[in-house]
Design a protein around this motif. Sequence first.
Motif, short mmCIF file in Angstrom:
data_model
loop_
_atom_site.label_atom_id
_atom_site.label_comp_id
_atom_site.label_asym_id
_atom_site.label_seq_id
_atom_site.Cartn_x
_atom_site.Cartn_y
_atom_site.Cartn_z
N GLY A 49 5.67 7.36 7.26
CA GLY A 49 6.50 8.17 6.38
C GLY A 49 6.18 7.91 4.92
O GLY A 49 5.15 7.33 4.56
N GLU A 50 7.10 8.32 4.04
CA GLU A 50 6.91 8.14 2.60
C GLU A 50 7.50 6.80 2.18
O GLU A 50 8.52 6.70 1.51
CB GLU A 50 7.56 9.30 1.84
CG GLU A 50 6.88 10.64 2.10
CD GLU A 50 7.44 11.77 1.25
OE1 GLU A 50 8.34 11.51 0.43
OE2 GLU A 50 6.98 12.91 1.43
N ARG A 51 6.80 5.77 2.62
CA ARG A 51 7.23 4.40 2.33
C ARG A 51 6.02 3.57 1.92
O ARG A 51 4.87 4.00 2.05
CB ARG A 51 7.91 3.79 3.56
CG ARG A 51 9.26 4.42 3.90
CD ARG A 51 9.87 3.84 5.17
NE ARG A 51 9.15 4.30 6.36
CZ ARG A 51 9.49 3.97 7.61
NH1 ARG A 51 10.53 3.17 7.82
NH2 ARG A 51 8.79 4.44 8.64
N VAL A 52 6.27 2.37 1.44
CA VAL A 52 5.21 1.44 1.09
C VAL A 52 4.87 0.62 2.33
O VAL A 52 5.75 -0.01 2.94
CB VAL A 52 5.64 0.51 -0.07
CG1 VAL A 52 4.57 -0.54 -0.34
CG2 VAL A 52 5.92 1.34 -1.32
N ASP A 76 0.84 -1.20 0.00
CA ASP A 76 0.00 0.00 0.00
C ASP A 76 0.87 1.25 0.00
O ASP A 76 1.43 1.62 1.04
CB ASP A 76 -0.90 -0.04 1.24
CG ASP A 76 -1.88 1.12 1.30
OD1 ASP A 76 -2.00 1.86 0.30
OD2 ASP A 76 -2.52 1.28 2.36
N PRO A 77 1.01 1.95 -1.13
CA PRO A 77 1.82 3.18 -1.15
C PRO A 77 1.21 4.26 -0.25
O PRO A 77 0.01 4.51 -0.29
CB PRO A 77 1.78 3.62 -2.61
CG PRO A 77 1.40 2.39 -3.37
CD PRO A 77 0.50 1.62 -2.46
N ASP A 97 14.28 2.02 4.09
CA ASP A 97 13.94 3.36 3.60
C ASP A 97 12.75 3.35 2.65
O ASP A 97 12.23 4.41 2.30
CB ASP A 97 15.14 4.00 2.89
CG ASP A 97 16.31 4.24 3.85
OD1 ASP A 97 16.05 4.46 5.05
OD2 ASP A 97 17.46 4.20 3.40
N ARG A 98 12.32 2.16 2.24
CA ARG A 98 11.25 2.07 1.24
C ARG A 98 10.03 1.31 1.73
O ARG A 98 8.96 1.40 1.10
CB ARG A 98 11.78 1.41 -0.03
CG ARG A 98 13.04 2.07 -0.58
CD ARG A 98 13.43 1.55 -1.93
NE ARG A 98 12.54 2.08 -2.96
CZ ARG A 98 12.76 1.93 -4.27
NH1 ARG A 98 13.83 1.29 -4.69
NH2 ARG A 98 11.92 2.43 -5.14
N VAL A 99 10.18 0.57 2.83
CA VAL A 99 9.11 -0.33 3.30
C VAL A 99 8.88 -0.10 4.78
O VAL A 99 9.83 0.13 5.54
CB VAL A 99 9.51 -1.80 3.04
CG1 VAL A 99 8.52 -2.76 3.70
CG2 VAL A 99 9.61 -2.08 1.55
N ASP A 155 6.56 2.95 -6.70
CA ASP A 155 7.27 2.54 -5.49
C ASP A 155 6.87 1.13 -5.09
O ASP A 155 7.72 0.32 -4.70
CB ASP A 155 6.98 3.52 -4.35
CG ASP A 155 7.56 4.90 -4.63
OD1 ASP A 155 8.79 5.06 -4.55
OD2 ASP A 155 6.77 5.81 -4.96
N ALA A 156 5.58 0.82 -5.16
CA ALA A 156 5.14 -0.54 -4.85
C ALA A 156 5.72 -1.53 -5.84
O ALA A 156 6.13 -2.64 -5.47
CB ALA A 156 3.61 -0.60 -4.86
#
Length: 342
Positions: free
Chosen positions: A224-227, A142-143, A212-214, A151-152
Amino acid sequence: MASERITLTVPGPHGDREVGVSSPNRVLWPDEGITKHEYADYVLAVSEPFLRANGHRPISLERFPDSIDGERFFSKNPPKGAPDYVDQVVCTYNSGRRHPQVVMNEAAAVVWAVQMNTVVFHPWASLARDTDNPVELRIDLDPQPGTDFGDAAAVAPALRDVLAEAGLTAFVKTSGNRGLHVFCPIKPSHEFLDVRHAVIAAARELERRMPDRVTTNWWKEERGERVFVDFNQANRDRTMAGAYSARALPAAPVSTPLTWDELEAGVEPSSFTVRTVPGRLRELGDPWAGLQDAPGRVDTLLDWWQRDLDAGLGELPFPPEFPKMPGEPPRVQPSRARHPEA
């Protein structure tokens, strides 16, 4: 004056059935002018892969008496007067309640659901013959705000690799919105809570590799700005839009199975719609045709879950409508929690 009505001839395992569709010219998707009749034709065109993915299991119907811009409600119990080709099964819910839920085993039942103003189909992860033990491990990518489908899509192959290390084969589909759904066929040897823990174990491993991404943070203020890996979609009676179901969004997008090569080459999820997916199926076939051919086991993921428990990582929050679960942390967002004075 009699209300407008048409009859569709629907082939099936017991021969052709005649299914009536009332108000066929009522527009369900105003932006595209897609009518109830057109959606009935769509579900008939995709009925084979639709039933392979969503049939023979409890299913909730998201119904819209007017259009997608109007009132909506969920229907679980078979409505009174449902035809005999619409099956049902008694399910047990987290509260302990038990009641029947719709089961679709042939195309006529899917067309009937559209006649009943269904737009989105929400299947369980278990089959009608054993509703307590899932046959799929499901993960929702879920972005969050500041991220998007791309991103996903960048995260999903890494998740596939994590699941492969645990002995599972992953399949992917668009959510019909901004995210992705990753499914793994599993043997129905564990109940929903175990499968939820297996999902959490996979999510935590993915988060370690891509911090940093998940994120696995349940509270939005911490994501934050993560998935976000939505582990709670693995709970009993928590469902996602089924494969080949439309979504109640402008342009009539469809939750569409993909190949991994397609995803990594780059796709635009908005291109998969009620009007484009039948042609895609005719040209490319169903990427999920073999999904249930070789189900795996969640044993390795449950070993990872226990490893994390032993390391001090405990249970994660459940949805607010669930009863309080053993070991669950407080259901209060961190910014509102009371902290002892320093």
